[in-house]
Write a protein that holds these residues in place. Sequence first.
Motif, PDB file in Angstrom:
ATOM      1  N   TRP A 172       0.841  -1.210   0.000  1.00 37.89           N
ATOM      2  CA  TRP A 172       0.000   0.000   0.000  1.00 37.89           C
ATOM      3  C   TRP A 172       0.871   1.253   0.000  1.00 37.89           C
ATOM      4  CZ3 TRP A 172      -0.011   4.042   3.411  1.00 37.89           C
ATOM      5  CH2 TRP A 172      -1.038   4.977   3.267  1.00 37.89           C
ATOM      6  N   ALA A 173       1.859   1.275   0.894  1.00 39.12           N
ATOM      7  CA  ALA A 173       2.731   2.448   1.018  1.00 39.12           C
ATOM      8  C   ALA A 173       3.553   2.665  -0.255  1.00 39.12           C
ATOM      9  CB  ALA A 173       3.652   2.302   2.221  1.00 39.12           C
ATOM     10  N   ILE A 174       4.008   1.581  -0.870  1.00 41.00           N
ATOM     11  CA  ILE A 174       4.780   1.698  -2.114  1.00 41.00           C
ATOM     12  C   ILE A 174       3.890   2.278  -3.218  1.00 41.00           C
ATOM     13  CG2 ILE A 174       5.927   0.366  -3.933  1.00 41.00           C
ATOM     14  CD1 ILE A 174       6.949  -1.509  -1.732  1.00 41.00           C
ATOM     15  N   GLY A 175       2.631   1.844  -3.267  1.00 34.87           N
ATOM     16  CA  GLY A 175       1.703   2.395  -4.249  1.00 34.87           C
ATOM     17  C   GLY A 175       1.464   3.875  -4.026  1.00 34.87           C
ATOM     18  N   PHE A 176       1.332   4.274  -2.768  1.00 35.60           N
ATOM     19  CA  PHE A 176       1.130   5.691  -2.440  1.00 35.60           C
ATOM     20  C   PHE A 176       2.321   6.518  -2.928  1.00 35.60           C
ATOM     21  CE2 PHE A 176       0.904   9.569  -0.107  1.00 35.60           C
ATOM     22  CZ  PHE A 176      -0.414   9.755   0.284  1.00 35.60           C
ATOM     23  N   MET A 177       3.519   6.073  -2.591  1.00 34.35           N
ATOM     24  CA  MET A 177       4.712   6.842  -2.952  1.00 34.35           C
ATOM     25  C   MET A 177       4.968   6.807  -4.449  1.00 34.35           C
ATOM     26  SD  MET A 177       5.546   8.284  -0.233  1.00 34.35           S
ATOM     27  CE  MET A 177       6.924   9.131  -1.044  1.00 34.35           C
ATOM     28  N   TYR A 178       4.510   5.771  -5.134  1.00 34.08           N
ATOM     29  CA  TYR A 178       4.652   5.737  -6.587  1.00 34.08           C
ATOM     30  C   TYR A 178       3.858   6.874  -7.215  1.00 34.08           C
ATOM     31  CZ  TYR A 178       4.525   4.001 -11.395  1.00 34.08           C
ATOM     32  OH  TYR A 178       4.644   3.881 -12.765  1.00 34.08           O
ATOM     33  N   ALA A 179       2.668   7.145  -6.692  1.00 34.60           N
ATOM     34  CA  ALA A 179       1.878   8.265  -7.194  1.00 34.60           C
ATOM     35  C   ALA A 179       2.561   9.596  -6.891  1.00 34.60           C
ATOM     36  CB  ALA A 179       0.477   8.240  -6.590  1.00 34.60           C
TER      37      ALA A 179
END
Length: 269
Positions: free
Chosen positions: A153-160
């Motif tokens: 989840w956190a990796i997806g957030f930071m990817y954005a």
Amino acid sequence: MTIITTPAHGDAAVTANLLESADFDALDTILDDLRSRFDETPQWEFCEGFMAALVCCRRVISRTEYFSVLLDLEDDSETPLFVDQAQFQRFFDLWMRRWNEVATALTADVESLDDERAYQPEVMDMRGAVAALSDEERAEMGDAPIPSFGQIWAIGFMYAVESWPEEWAPPRDKDAAKVLDAALECIVAVTEDDTDTPTVAAFEEDGEPTISEQRLNDFADAMWAVYDLRELWRNIGPRVETVHAAAKPGRNDPCSCGSGKKYKKCCGA
């Protein structure tokens, strides 16, 4: 070339019904099918984090723009991502229902993450799931790394965040910039592995411990960080593009209108 056609109905027409387990299963099924053609298609937990960042983002990112980034669409691809418009329509409807849930939760005035109105991301306890497998099933997995709780989840957030860095640039106000930096640090902390000793189970009180106390605290901090980011950008508003005025000619310079006269005797008179 892959083309995504946004359905004709507007946001107001999208149902506000909360997604249930069967709906998340349907999203997983669609993503699994997409992954059979494009192996870099993300898991839903990644999509969930990506979506949360978009909801918080300073600028409203268009659907065509963010779907192209999230699903890594290539204009020169000869293989369609979705098998047909119906499959995309189903994905889009579920996506928008979840989007409305997340936006509503992040707008709610909550004082505790236990509040039923609070944002509760759809994340998996992968280590707990693996622990529940038989010895034979775990052996089949080999040495594949197992993500920590909330990590995808956190990796997806930071990817954005990293995909639109200009929208996440520190504001001029120093206090606001500190809020931004502290909030993002909380989310980045969850992108790291949970290396502490597991002491609690994610979803079952009597389950096998798979998460450390520190990880639970970090995850809670990340949730509050999302609220801080949402509030920060709502208060500041969209970026205002800097307008650069054209250089003004000196009084004795030729006038820019092309008359051949000096500026002071022409347009500057």
